[in-house]
Every structure is written in C-alpha cells, then in structure tokens.
Design a protein around this motif. Structure first.
Motif, PDB file in Angstrom:
ATOM      1  N   UNK A  88     -14.315   3.979 -16.992  1.00  0.00           N
ATOM      2  CA  UNK A  88     -12.865   3.896 -16.921  1.00  0.00           C
ATOM      3  C   UNK A  88     -12.462   2.475 -16.541  1.00  0.00           C
ATOM      4  N   UNK A  89     -11.171   2.200 -16.723  1.00  0.00           N
ATOM      5  CA  UNK A  89     -10.610   0.934 -16.248  1.00  0.00           C
ATOM      6  C   UNK A  89      -9.292   1.222 -15.543  1.00  0.00           C
ATOM      7  N   UNK A  90      -9.169   0.743 -14.319  1.00  0.00           N
ATOM      8  CA  UNK A  90      -7.974   0.924 -13.506  1.00  0.00           C
ATOM      9  C   UNK A  90      -7.225  -0.393 -13.420  1.00  0.00           C
ATOM     10  N   UNK A  91      -5.980  -0.385 -13.874  1.00  0.00           N
ATOM     11  CA  UNK A  91      -5.179  -1.609 -13.884  1.00  0.00           C
ATOM     12  C   UNK A  91      -3.714  -1.236 -13.698  1.00  0.00           C
ATOM     13  N   UNK A 107     -12.623   3.863 -21.112  1.00  0.00           N
ATOM     14  CA  UNK A 107     -12.937   2.603 -21.761  1.00  0.00           C
ATOM     15  C   UNK A 107     -14.325   2.688 -22.386  1.00  0.00           C
ATOM     16  N   UNK A 108     -14.796   1.584 -22.937  1.00  0.00           N
ATOM     17  CA  UNK A 108     -16.085   1.563 -23.622  1.00  0.00           C
ATOM     18  C   UNK A 108     -16.667   0.158 -23.560  1.00  0.00           C
ATOM     19  N   UNK A 109     -17.890   0.020 -23.979  1.00  0.00           N
ATOM     20  CA  UNK A 109     -18.587  -1.251 -23.946  1.00  0.00           C
ATOM     21  C   UNK A 109     -17.838  -2.320 -24.730  1.00  0.00           C
ATOM     22  N   UNK A 135     -11.407  -4.210 -12.973  1.00  0.00           N
ATOM     23  CA  UNK A 135     -10.966  -2.822 -12.907  1.00  0.00           C
ATOM     24  C   UNK A 135     -11.911  -1.810 -13.523  1.00  0.00           C
ATOM     25  N   UNK A 136     -13.073  -2.247 -14.009  1.00  0.00           N
ATOM     26  CA  UNK A 136     -14.016  -1.315 -14.619  1.00  0.00           C
ATOM     27  C   UNK A 136     -14.770  -0.541 -13.542  1.00  0.00           C
ATOM     28  N   UNK A 137     -14.973   0.732 -13.782  1.00  0.00           N
ATOM     29  CA  UNK A 137     -15.670   1.603 -12.836  1.00  0.00           C
ATOM     30  C   UNK A 137     -16.184   2.819 -13.602  1.00  0.00           C
ATOM     31  N   UNK A 138     -16.770   3.745 -12.881  1.00  0.00           N
ATOM     32  CA  UNK A 138     -17.221   4.991 -13.512  1.00  0.00           C
ATOM     33  C   UNK A 138     -16.728   6.169 -12.695  1.00  0.00           C
ATOM     34  N   UNK A 139     -16.507   7.284 -13.399  1.00  0.00           N
ATOM     35  CA  UNK A 139     -16.067   8.534 -12.786  1.00  0.00           C
ATOM     36  C   UNK A 139     -17.140   9.580 -13.043  1.00  0.00           C
TER      37      UNK A 139
END
Length: 467
Positions: free
Chosen positions: A46-49, A56-58, A32-36
């Motif tokens: 970001x993380x979409x779940x 989110x972060x590293x 679910x990790x991505x970037x905006x």
C-alpha cells in the motif's frame, strides 16, 4: 519542492556506484510505501499519502525512484545502475522489509455514514446531513472511497430525475418509495452492527405470471446507481456455476456491495448464507486466500426474474429482504425514453448529479432513522407458491382452503386433479399445502380420523401465525 538529500547509494574512489538496499527500503517508506497483513501468508503493498491509502505495486515504486533520480536529481549514472538491477532492488523479499501498518478501518459507524467527494465529505445521521471540509477528517481513508465529483447542495429543491425514476419503480406510491429508499440506504451504509443481516432481493412485479420471465424494468440501474456511491462488484448471475462460484476473485478489502444480477434460477439462496452471516473467503489467482470477517464484509444485492428458492423456514426468510419493482419501464419504454437522458453518463448535468447524491444520502438518513421498511407484496406470494407447486394451485387453494377448519385431504386432492387434469401424488399435495400455509402465515396440521386423512391451516383473526 522535493528534498534532494535522500541518498541511497555510495560512490567509491573509482566512481563506482553501489545501491544500498537497506536505504532504498527506507526511502520507499518515507514515500509512504508499506505493507498490510491480510493473512498469515499474504500481505498487500500500500501507499499512504495525505491521509489517503491505496493499493500499489512494484511499478509505482520503480516510477517514484526513476522520477527522483532523473527528474529531481538529474543523475543518469545512478539511474543506470538502478535500472540494470531493478529486479534485485525491488522484489518480494525487499517488500517484506517494509514496515507493516494497520489495516485502515474507514467503514461507517453504527449510527453514522459518510460520503467522500473530491472537494468535501458528508456525514449522515438520522438527524441530517453535514457537509465538511477534509481538514476536519480525523483518520485516513482508502483513496478509492473518494467519488469523482465535486458535490454542492442543489440550487433548487425540485425533485431530481433519479428520484422521479425511483418513484415510478415504486408504482408512484410514496409508501413503496419509502421502502425502496430504506433498502438503498441499508446497502449504502457500510456497517453491519445494526442487526439486519439480510440480502436485498429485487424482483419484477409481474415475475412468473403467465409463465414469463420479465426484465428490463430498472433493477440493474439501481445497482449501477449504488456503484456511483460505493465500491460495488457486479457479477452476471446467469453465469454462476454451483460448486465453483465462491472464488470471489474480484472482491477486495474495500468492496462495499456484491451484486448478482439476474441470478440463475437453479441457484439456491442457501448458498449465500455464509456470505450474509459469517464472512467471505477471497481467493485471488496464484495467491493465498484471505478472509473478510462478517463485520467488514460486503453486503449483498440479488436481482432475479424468478423467485429465489431456498430451504424455507426462519433461517431462510430471516436473511432476505424482498422488493418488487413496478413494470413501468420495459425493453420498449426505457428511462431514456421517459427522461430524454442517460443517467450517469458524461452529459448528465451536474445539478442532476448533485440531486442524485443528495437523494442517496437522504436514503441513508431514512434507513438510520427507520431501519429496513417492508413494502406490501404485490404478486410475490403468488409467484413464490407457483414456483414451488403448480401454476393453478395458488388460486385453487385460495378458493377451496377453509382456514381454521379440518378438511378432507383426499377430497381436496381429487377435486384439484379433476379440475386441472394434473397427476399429483399424495406426498406432493402434502408439500404443496404446507407451502401454501407458510405462504399465508398459517400453521399446517394433519390428522387421521375414522379412516380419513384430514388437514387444517390455522390462522389468527389478524392473519398472524398462530404458535
């Protein structure tokens, strides 16, 4: 149960392990990790779940991979390789390879608002409130929209403590309470398509009288109440420094309301015009700035112990909604003294929480039905004129100005000087009379006649401005 077949490494004949960096990016995307995209130079991870998105972060990425390798697979060897090179596998360059997703748009609609709770969400229109299960939510939302409360309709219909508190702030006047509920509803409605681009400004009813700056009446508690429903950033208005305070570092994409509590009396309302009418430039520390356009930008609430000054005229007054809070509560008699509880703490009963949220949603319903309802001024006109003229001028003008009649300005000026021993110039008296005229909704005119300087404040029979 988590899939154990996600492999993002290889092992050669000598059992040397190699992390495949493209596959680790694919694994993160599957989680679910991505970037905006925020601007041409700035992206946000970001993380979409489960139809919910959040920043989110590293560190979270590293935790997910660590959990998978150690807790799911029990593969210490691969984890050791990953741990040694974590800054190689997880860095800004790798993040740029993540897929770009559209910015989630979960703001309210023009004629519909939503409250999101842990167990259900509520839809509010001018016709009522509907409680719905999340299975009926058709779009993703920012996770921080979800309130940490399981909402249920109150068991009984008696008035809640917070509504009773608001009635006291409204001078126990149902019409003033309706106006208060309308501005609460306006601030809680996360939409700017209704054509009411205004900052809400809260004063104490006795503000400025007898030279005092009154406080502790409940203004701050109202902003705290909104923060229990929406994403609010509260700034100390006394600490604002002119020319350096529009950094807005704490403002985010999901911020619904900005509050300047106890605004510095030297800050002009004009400084807020861009924030109200155009949008907000956000400058994060050590990051490129990004812009939030007007339609997605937060609304604005200001509280002050002094009249918030501005340039005047339609551009000023058209951007402000002002409301005077009754001085029922003081530093010596607080809401806790009245109700025996602290609102919003962990000991406040769930039934009161439910009544509070229902009252706030009903306030949104009222706003969607009636818009911003204006309350009658209590002392605001006098306080505004006093702050821009002289403490005694309002009463003097009320006694000696004859509307719709030409008067001798020099005589009017000299009588004021004699009565109050005030040294006022002719130009200053002109400005005071002009301010007074604007304050009562009149047209201010001057003329010279037979070596006399005359003025007239013209008003219609209904008190409306004459154009």
């Amino acid at each position: 149960m988590e899939d154990k077949n996600k492999i993002f490494w290889t092992t050669d004949e000598k059992e040397k392990i190699k992390i495949e960096q493209s596959k680790i990016v694919m694994y993160l995307e599957e989680k679910g990790f991505a970037k905006v995209k925020l601007s041409d130079e700035q992206y946000m991870l970001v993380r979409l779940k489960n139809n919910r998105i959040r920043k989110t972060a590293i560190e979270e990425m590293a935790d997910i991979i660590k959990h998978y390798l150690l807790d799911v697979l029990g593969n210490d060897a691969v984890y050791e390789v990953f741990a040694k090179g974590v800054t190689t596998y997880l860095n800004k360059g790798k993040f740029s390879l993540l897929k770009t997703v559209d910015l989630v748009e979960d703001r309210d609609e023009r004629d519909l608002a939503r409250f999101f709770f842990k167990n259900v969400f509520c839809e509010i229109t001018k016709n009522g409130i509907k409680v719905k299960p999340y299975s009926e939510l058709e779009f993703p939302i920012w996770e921080n929209r979800i309130l940490d409360f399981e909402f249920k309709m109150p068991k009984n219909k008696t008035k809640g403590q917070f509504e009773a508190f608001c009635l006291y702030l409204a001078k126990e006047d149902e019409l003033r309470l309706e106006a208060m509920r309308s501005f609460l509803g306006y601030l809680l409605h996360r939409n700017k398509d209704r054509g009411e681009d205004k900052a809400v400004i809260l004063y104490d009813e006795n503000m400025g009288l007898k030279g005092q700056a009154n406080g502790r009446t409940g203004k701050t508690l109202l902003s705290q109440a909104i923060s229990k429903c929406k994403q609010v950033e509260i700034f100390d208005g006394k600490e604002i420094k002119i020319g350096s305070w529009f950094k807005n570092q704490r403002i985010d994409l999901t911020t619904d309301l900005i509050v300047y509590d106890d605004l510095n009396k030297n800050v002009s309302f004009e400084k807020f015009f861009p924030m109200i009418s155009t949008g907000i430039e956000v400058e994060k520390k050590h990051k490129a700035s990004f812009y939030i356009p007007k339609e997605k930008s937060p609304k604005l609430l200001i509280s002050s112990n002094y009249v918030v000054t501005g340039p005047g005229g339609n551009s000023d007054m058209g951007r402000r909604y002002e409301y005077e809070i009754a001085n029922y509560f003081t530093a010596d008699y607080t809401p806790k003294d009245k109700f025996g509880v602290m609102f919003f703490d962990s000991y406040w009963p769930n039934e009161e929480w439910s009544k509070f949220y229902l009252f706030m949603m009903q306030s949104v319903q009222l706003y969607l039905k009636k818009g911003l309802v204006k309350a009658e001024d209590i002392n605001l006109r006098k306080s505004r004129l006093t702050s821009s003229t002289h403490p005694e001028f309002f009463e003097y003008a009320n006694d000696y100005v004859q509307t719709n009649t030409w008067q001798n300005k020099r005589d009017f000026e000299n009588l004021f000087k004699e009565a109050y021993s005030v040294d006022v110039t002719a130009h200053k008296m002109y400005k005071w009379l002009e301010n007074y005229s604007n304050n009562i909704g009149g047209n201010f005119e001057t003329k010279s006649q037979n070596s006399e300087y005359l003025f007239k404040i013209e008003k219609g029979n209904d008190g409306a401005r004459v154009d």
